[in-house]
Design a protein around this motif. Sequence first.
Motif, PDB file in Angstrom:
ATOM      1  N   PRO A 147      -5.908  -1.491  -4.818  1.00 22.10           N
ATOM      2  CA  PRO A 147      -5.295  -0.931  -3.610  1.00 22.10           C
ATOM      3  C   PRO A 147      -4.755   0.495  -3.778  1.00 22.10           C
ATOM      4  O   PRO A 147      -4.908   1.326  -2.892  1.00 22.10           O
ATOM      5  CB  PRO A 147      -4.164  -1.911  -3.288  1.00 22.10           C
TER       6      PRO A 147
ATOM      7  N   HIS B 208      -3.662 -11.906  -3.093  1.00 26.26           N
ATOM      8  CA  HIS B 208      -2.231 -11.714  -2.847  1.00 26.26           C
ATOM      9  C   HIS B 208      -1.622 -12.961  -2.201  1.00 26.26           C
ATOM     10  O   HIS B 208      -0.496 -13.329  -2.500  1.00 26.26           O
ATOM     11  CB  HIS B 208      -1.986 -10.469  -1.991  1.00 26.26           C
TER      12      HIS B 208
ATOM     13  N   GLN C  90       2.149  -5.698 -16.049  1.00 25.05           N
ATOM     14  CA  GLN C  90       0.742  -5.431 -16.362  1.00 25.05           C
ATOM     15  C   GLN C  90       0.291  -6.413 -17.448  1.00 25.05           C
ATOM     16  O   GLN C  90       1.132  -7.033 -18.096  1.00 25.05           O
ATOM     17  CB  GLN C  90       0.593  -3.962 -16.779  1.00 25.05           C
TER      18      GLN C  90
ATOM     19  N   ASN D  97      -5.851   3.659  -1.466  1.00 27.06           N
ATOM     20  CA  ASN D  97      -4.899   4.465  -0.693  1.00 27.06           C
ATOM     21  C   ASN D  97      -5.069   5.953  -0.974  1.00 27.06           C
ATOM     22  O   ASN D  97      -5.037   6.773  -0.051  1.00 27.06           O
ATOM     23  CB  ASN D  97      -3.460   4.054  -1.019  1.00 27.06           C
TER      24      ASN D  97
ATOM     25  N   SER E 204       5.327   1.084  -2.478  1.00 31.26           N
ATOM     26  CA  SER E 204       5.051  -0.352  -2.300  1.00 31.26           C
ATOM     27  C   SER E 204       5.829  -0.889  -1.098  1.00 31.26           C
ATOM     28  O   SER E 204       6.764  -1.660  -1.253  1.00 31.26           O
ATOM     29  CB  SER E 204       5.387  -1.117  -3.578  1.00 31.26           C
ATOM     30  N   ASP E 205       5.408  -0.451   0.085  1.00 30.10           N
ATOM     31  CA  ASP E 205       6.108  -0.788   1.324  1.00 30.10           C
ATOM     32  C   ASP E 205       5.607  -2.144   1.855  1.00 30.10           C
ATOM     33  O   ASP E 205       4.442  -2.280   2.233  1.00 30.10           O
ATOM     34  CB  ASP E 205       5.825   0.332   2.339  1.00 30.10           C
TER      35      ASP E 205
ATOM     36  N   THR F 168      -2.394  -2.936  -8.589  1.00 34.25           N
ATOM     37  CA  THR F 168      -3.014  -4.050  -7.846  1.00 34.25           C
ATOM     38  C   THR F 168      -2.064  -4.678  -6.825  1.00 34.25           C
ATOM     39  O   THR F 168      -2.455  -5.587  -6.099  1.00 34.25           O
ATOM     40  CB  THR F 168      -3.524  -5.158  -8.807  1.00 34.25           C
ATOM     41  N   GLY F 169      -0.805  -4.246  -6.802  1.00 32.37           N
ATOM     42  CA  GLY F 169       0.090  -4.739  -5.750  1.00 32.37           C
ATOM     43  C   GLY F 169       1.194  -5.668  -6.217  1.00 32.37           C
ATOM     44  O   GLY F 169       1.750  -6.418  -5.426  1.00 32.37           O
ATOM     45  N   LYS F 170       1.568  -5.578  -7.489  1.00 31.70           N
ATOM     46  CA  LYS F 170       2.601  -6.485  -8.016  1.00 31.70           C
ATOM     47  C   LYS F 170       3.978  -6.197  -7.392  1.00 31.70           C
ATOM     48  O   LYS F 170       4.667  -7.107  -6.940  1.00 31.70           O
ATOM     49  CB  LYS F 170       2.688  -6.363  -9.547  1.00 31.70           C
ATOM     50  N   THR F 171       4.351  -4.916  -7.386  1.00 30.36           N
ATOM     51  CA  THR F 171       5.679  -4.574  -6.849  1.00 30.36           C
ATOM     52  C   THR F 171       5.735  -4.859  -5.349  1.00 30.36           C
ATOM     53  O   THR F 171       6.734  -5.378  -4.842  1.00 30.36           O
ATOM     54  CB  THR F 171       5.997  -3.087  -7.142  1.00 30.36           C
ATOM     55  N   THR F 172       4.635  -4.566  -4.665  1.00 31.55           N
ATOM     56  CA  THR F 172       4.574  -4.859  -3.222  1.00 31.55           C
ATOM     57  C   THR F 172       4.805  -6.351  -3.002  1.00 31.55           C
ATOM     58  O   THR F 172       5.575  -6.747  -2.136  1.00 31.55           O
ATOM     59  CB  THR F 172       3.187  -4.451  -2.669  1.00 31.55           C
TER      60      THR F 172
ATOM     61  N   PHE G 178       3.414  -2.838   5.078  1.00 28.55           N
ATOM     62  CA  PHE G 178       1.963  -2.631   5.106  1.00 28.55           C
ATOM     63  C   PHE G 178       1.206  -3.750   4.397  1.00 28.55           C
ATOM     64  O   PHE G 178      -0.003  -3.654   4.197  1.00 28.55           O
ATOM     65  CB  PHE G 178       1.609  -1.282   4.454  1.00 28.55           C
ATOM     66  N   PHE G 179       1.928  -4.786   3.990  1.00 25.27           N
ATOM     67  CA  PHE G 179       1.302  -5.839   3.184  1.00 25.27           C
ATOM     68  C   PHE G 179       0.086  -6.452   3.881  1.00 25.27           C
ATOM     69  O   PHE G 179       0.133  -6.857   5.034  1.00 25.27           O
ATOM     70  CB  PHE G 179       2.328  -6.940   2.888  1.00 25.27           C
ATOM     71  N   PHE G 180      -1.000  -6.521   3.125  1.00 24.39           N
ATOM     72  CA  PHE G 180      -2.229  -7.139   3.607  1.00 24.39           C
ATOM     73  C   PHE G 180      -2.434  -8.418   2.793  1.00 24.39           C
ATOM     74  O   PHE G 180      -2.466  -8.378   1.565  1.00 24.39           O
ATOM     75  CB  PHE G 180      -3.406  -6.167   3.401  1.00 24.39           C
TER      76      PHE G 180
HETATM   77  N1  LIG Z   1      -1.655  -6.591  -0.583  1.00 25.33           N
HETATM   78  C1  LIG Z   1      -1.401  -5.322  -0.312  1.00 25.33           C
HETATM   79  N2  LIG Z   1      -1.272  -4.915   0.970  1.00 25.33           N
HETATM   80  C2  LIG Z   1      -1.032  -3.628   1.281  1.00 25.33           C
HETATM   81  N3  LIG Z   1      -0.897  -2.667   0.381  1.00 25.33           N
HETATM   82  C3  LIG Z   1      -1.005  -3.003  -0.914  1.00 25.33           C
HETATM   83  C4  LIG Z   1      -1.274  -4.336  -1.327  1.00 25.33           C
HETATM   84  N4  LIG Z   1      -1.341  -4.363  -2.674  1.00 25.33           N
HETATM   85  C5  LIG Z   1      -1.117  -3.107  -3.071  1.00 25.33           C
HETATM   86  N5  LIG Z   1      -0.924  -2.286  -2.028  1.00 25.33           N
HETATM   87  C6  LIG Z   1      -0.664  -0.849  -2.065  1.00 25.33           C
HETATM   88  O1  LIG Z   1      -1.182  -0.320  -3.277  1.00 25.33           O
HETATM   89  C7  LIG Z   1      -0.271   0.566  -3.876  1.00 25.33           C
HETATM   90  C8  LIG Z   1       0.101   0.069  -5.264  1.00 25.33           C
HETATM   91  O2  LIG Z   1       0.820  -1.142  -5.128  1.00 25.33           O
HETATM   92  P1  LIG Z   1       2.007  -1.544  -6.135  1.00 25.33           P
HETATM   93  O3  LIG Z   1       2.884  -0.378  -6.414  1.00 25.33           O
HETATM   94  O4  LIG Z   1       2.625  -2.768  -5.570  1.00 25.33           O
HETATM   95  O5  LIG Z   1       1.138  -1.893  -7.425  1.00 25.33           O
HETATM   96  P2  LIG Z   1       1.646  -2.391  -8.853  1.00 25.33           P
HETATM   97  O6  LIG Z   1       0.716  -3.483  -9.248  1.00 25.33           O
HETATM   98  O7  LIG Z   1       3.088  -2.710  -8.795  1.00 25.33           O
HETATM   99  O8  LIG Z   1       1.374  -1.107  -9.749  1.00 25.33           O
HETATM  100  P3  LIG Z   1       1.968  -0.770 -11.210  1.00 25.33           P
HETATM  101  O9  LIG Z   1       1.164  -1.566 -12.185  1.00 25.33           O
HETATM  102  O10 LIG Z   1       1.748   0.707 -11.382  1.00 25.33           O
HETATM  103  O11 LIG Z   1       3.436  -1.139 -11.209  1.00 25.33           O
HETATM  104  C9  LIG Z   1       0.923   0.669  -2.923  1.00 25.33           C
HETATM  105  O12 LIG Z   1       0.738   1.770  -2.086  1.00 25.33           O
HETATM  106  C10 LIG Z   1       0.837  -0.587  -2.104  1.00 25.33           C
HETATM  107  O13 LIG Z   1       1.365  -0.395  -0.822  1.00 25.33           O
END
Ligand SMILES: Nc1ncnc2c1ncn2[C@@H]1O[C@H](COP(=O)(O)OP(=O)(O)OP(=O)(O)O)[C@@H](O)[C@H]1O
Length: 276
Positions: free
Chosen positions: A231, A28, A163, A235, A17-18, A54-58, A21-23
């Motif tokens: 996402p 979001h 979640q 990826n 979750s870098d 779906t990108g929560k940690t990001t 790279f956030f989009f």
């Molecule tokens: N808005 C975004 N822009 C760029 N990359 C994203 C975005 N949202 C998610 N990703 C990418 O999708 C992948 C999963 O994102 P992330 O780990 O944040 O999801 P999560 O919702 O925290 O998952 P989990 O429910 O397993 O904790 C990562 O590689 C992250 O970089």
Amino acid sequence: MYRQFYSLKESPFNVTSDPAFFFSSKRHEEAFNHLVYGITSRKGMIVVTGEIGTGKTTLCRVLLNRIPRKIKTALILNPSFSDLQLLQMIINDLGIPCQKKNKLDLVGAIAAFLVDQSTQGSNVAVIIDECQNLNIRQLEQIRLLSNLETEKEKLLQIILVGQPELNEKLQNPGIRQLNQRVSVRYHILPLEKNEIKSYIDHRLKTADANQRLKFTDPAIDLIYNYSQGTPRVINIVCDRALLAGFVRETFTIDENIIQECVKEIKGPILSEVMKI
Ligand SMILES: Nc1ncnc2c1ncn2[C@@H]1O[C@H](COP(=O)(O)OP(=O)(O)OP(=O)(O)O)[C@@H](O)[C@H]1O
Ligand SMILES: [Mg+2]
């Protein structure tokens, strides 16, 4: 393996979750705005949910990077903490000087810090990720922290991220009071179909990809069909696709490549990465 071939400075489709790279997808961006609104207007308790990947940690990491310095933040990524550990983590993250080890002293140190910040016109936010895994006792501890307030304002903004099971957990009669305190909620949905191309292009550009590298429109349609806009799944497919493209020595990722990758990924790899 394919990095040199596509002149990439790093892998564009890592599943970490870098925030670099956030989009800023529609959802979001909305989630981000809800968080900033909740924190800056001192709403106290905020809940952000979203399905796996779906990108929560990001989003949490992006928030930490972008939030004004005046707002002090703590991010708790590992939800397996005891009462005492939670307090200790908050103290460490906020940089509160405190050598004491017992619960009362730790709460006291946090409270003193919050009052001090408030008198300086600052604000404090604690973000806790993976909250769907918290037990009732831990949630109760969080509720106690949310009591730290003056007659006028909430001293501590608490953001619970997790979640969708988190919402069910918050319905538990034992922590009804916590649920009642939630004043801002946001559920992150996957990317919309018309955002997939921009998402992929954004990640390629961030990794400095050779401009000849292109995903065709039918390839993008297939990626959407398979990922439904999640996402992490996008990826995984795109990473595989670049490997397949490299093997074929092509800069054009078409639907045949995607089809092949999806066949390979379906099953064990996907279930492992999506934790299903
Ligand atoms: N808005 C975004 N822009 C760029 N990359 C994203 C975005 N949202 C998610 N990703 C990418 O999708 C992948 C999963 O994102 P992330 O780990 O944040 O999801 P999560 O919702 O925290 O998952 P989990 O429910 O397993 O904790 C990562 O590689 C992250 O970089
Ligand atoms: Mg996460």
